[in-house]
Design an enzyme around this catalytic site. Structure first.
Site, short mmCIF file in Angstrom:
data_model
loop_
_atom_site.label_atom_id
_atom_site.label_comp_id
_atom_site.label_asym_id
_atom_site.label_seq_id
_atom_site.Cartn_x
_atom_site.Cartn_y
_atom_site.Cartn_z
N GLY A 1 0.84 -1.19 0.00
CA GLY A 1 0.00 0.00 0.00
C GLY A 1 0.87 1.24 0.00
O GLY A 1 2.06 1.17 0.32
N GLN B 1 2.87 9.91 1.89
CA GLN B 1 4.23 9.36 1.91
C GLN B 1 5.08 9.87 0.76
O GLN B 1 6.31 9.76 0.81
CB GLN B 1 4.18 7.82 1.87
N HIS C 1 -2.23 7.35 7.53
CA HIS C 1 -1.26 8.23 6.87
C HIS C 1 -1.94 9.52 6.40
O HIS C 1 -1.38 10.61 6.55
CB HIS C 1 -0.64 7.54 5.64
N HIS D 1 -4.21 1.37 7.94
CA HIS D 1 -2.84 1.92 7.97
C HIS D 1 -2.72 3.11 7.01
O HIS D 1 -2.18 4.16 7.36
CB HIS D 1 -1.88 0.78 7.60
N GLU D 2 -3.28 2.97 5.79
CA GLU D 2 -3.17 4.05 4.79
C GLU D 2 -4.04 5.23 5.18
O GLU D 2 -3.63 6.39 4.98
CB GLU D 2 -3.56 3.54 3.40
N CYS E 1 6.16 -0.39 7.40
CA CYS E 1 5.80 0.82 6.65
C CYS E 1 6.98 1.25 5.80
O CYS E 1 8.12 1.26 6.29
CB CYS E 1 5.42 1.94 7.62
N LEU E 2 6.71 1.60 4.55
CA LEU E 2 7.77 2.03 3.64
C LEU E 2 8.44 3.31 4.14
O LEU E 2 9.58 3.59 3.77
CB LEU E 2 7.22 2.23 2.23
O1 GNR Z 1 4.14 -2.62 2.46
C1 GNR Z 1 3.54 -2.51 3.52
N1 GNR Z 1 3.28 -3.63 4.25
C2 GNR Z 1 2.45 -3.63 5.36
C3 GNR Z 1 2.49 -4.76 6.18
C4 GNR Z 1 1.67 -4.85 7.28
C5 GNR Z 1 0.82 -3.81 7.56
C6 GNR Z 1 0.78 -2.68 6.78
C7 GNR Z 1 1.59 -2.59 5.68
S1 GNR Z 1 1.52 -1.18 4.67
C8 GNR Z 1 3.14 -1.18 4.00
C9 GNR Z 1 3.25 -0.11 2.93
C10 GNR Z 1 3.09 1.24 3.56
O2 GNR Z 1 3.91 1.78 4.27
N2 GNR Z 1 1.95 1.83 3.39
O3 GNR Z 1 1.69 3.02 3.97
NI NI Z 2 2.89 3.08 5.75
#
Ligand code: GNR
Ligand code: NI
Length: 174
Positions: free
Chosen positions: A46, A51, A138, A134-135, A92-93
């Protein structure tokens, strides 16, 4: 194909609250394409516009094994969350190398616009439910580490600042 630089925690721009997309036009469709390219290249499941330092409500998600099920969410809203919770080890990236457990609603209902500006809705559970929550965090300026203890947050900030300093030195060739 354009890869966009991903902001790294701790960066104050990750705490910007995104505004709704006013019109799903060519600019937004290009942003969606670039975000999808960036997510697949990372690789991640995601990516929120926050980001890549664009503070509008745009998210791309693909939790499929083969990376062939792209969800584009424009102006997404979670309209229902189950009382039941699930715990998932998140990453998270924007917080490279950090993985920790976060508890969130196990099931959600989501409303959004697609890349043609058409409204659609869906139910999510499992990793898709984790990823949508999660997104959307953000887009509200919230990073998953904010669910962890202050001790862990401080350790993560210190470690990532050091990593970023070293990466900068490396890039400068010293
Ligand atoms: O790539 C991602 N893997 C992930 C794994 C477990 C829970 C959430 C994520 S999201 C993350 C990509 C990202 O940072 N999205 O904002
Ligand atoms: Ni993230």
């Amino acid at each position: 194909m354009a890869l966009l630089p991903i902001l790294q925690y701790p960066d104050s721009r990750l705490h910007t609250v995104a505004t709704p997309v006013q019109a799903v036009d060519a600019r937004i469709r290009q942003l969606v394409r670039d975000m999808a390219d960036t997510m697949y290249a990372a690789p991640g499941v995601g990516l929120a516009a926050t980001q890549v330092d664009v503070h509008e409500r745009v998210v791309v998600i693909d939790v499929s094994e083969d990376g062939n099920d792209l969800h584009v969410l424009i102006n997404p809203e979670i309209t229902w969350k189950s009382d039941e919770q699930q715990t998932y080890e998140e990453g998270c990236l924007s917080v490279p190398g950090v993985y920790d457990e976060v508890q969130r609603a196990a099931r959600i209902h989501v409303k959004a616009l697609n890349e043609r500006g058409e409204p659609f809705e869906f139910d999510a559970d499992g990793l898709l439910a984790v990823c949508v929550q999660h997104e959307l965090d953000h887009l509200q300026g919230k990073v998953f580490v904010e669910y962890l203890s202050l001790l862990k947050q401080n350790r993560i900030r210190t470690r990532l600042r050091k990593q970023q300093r070293e990466a900068q030195r490396e890039a400068a060739g010293v």
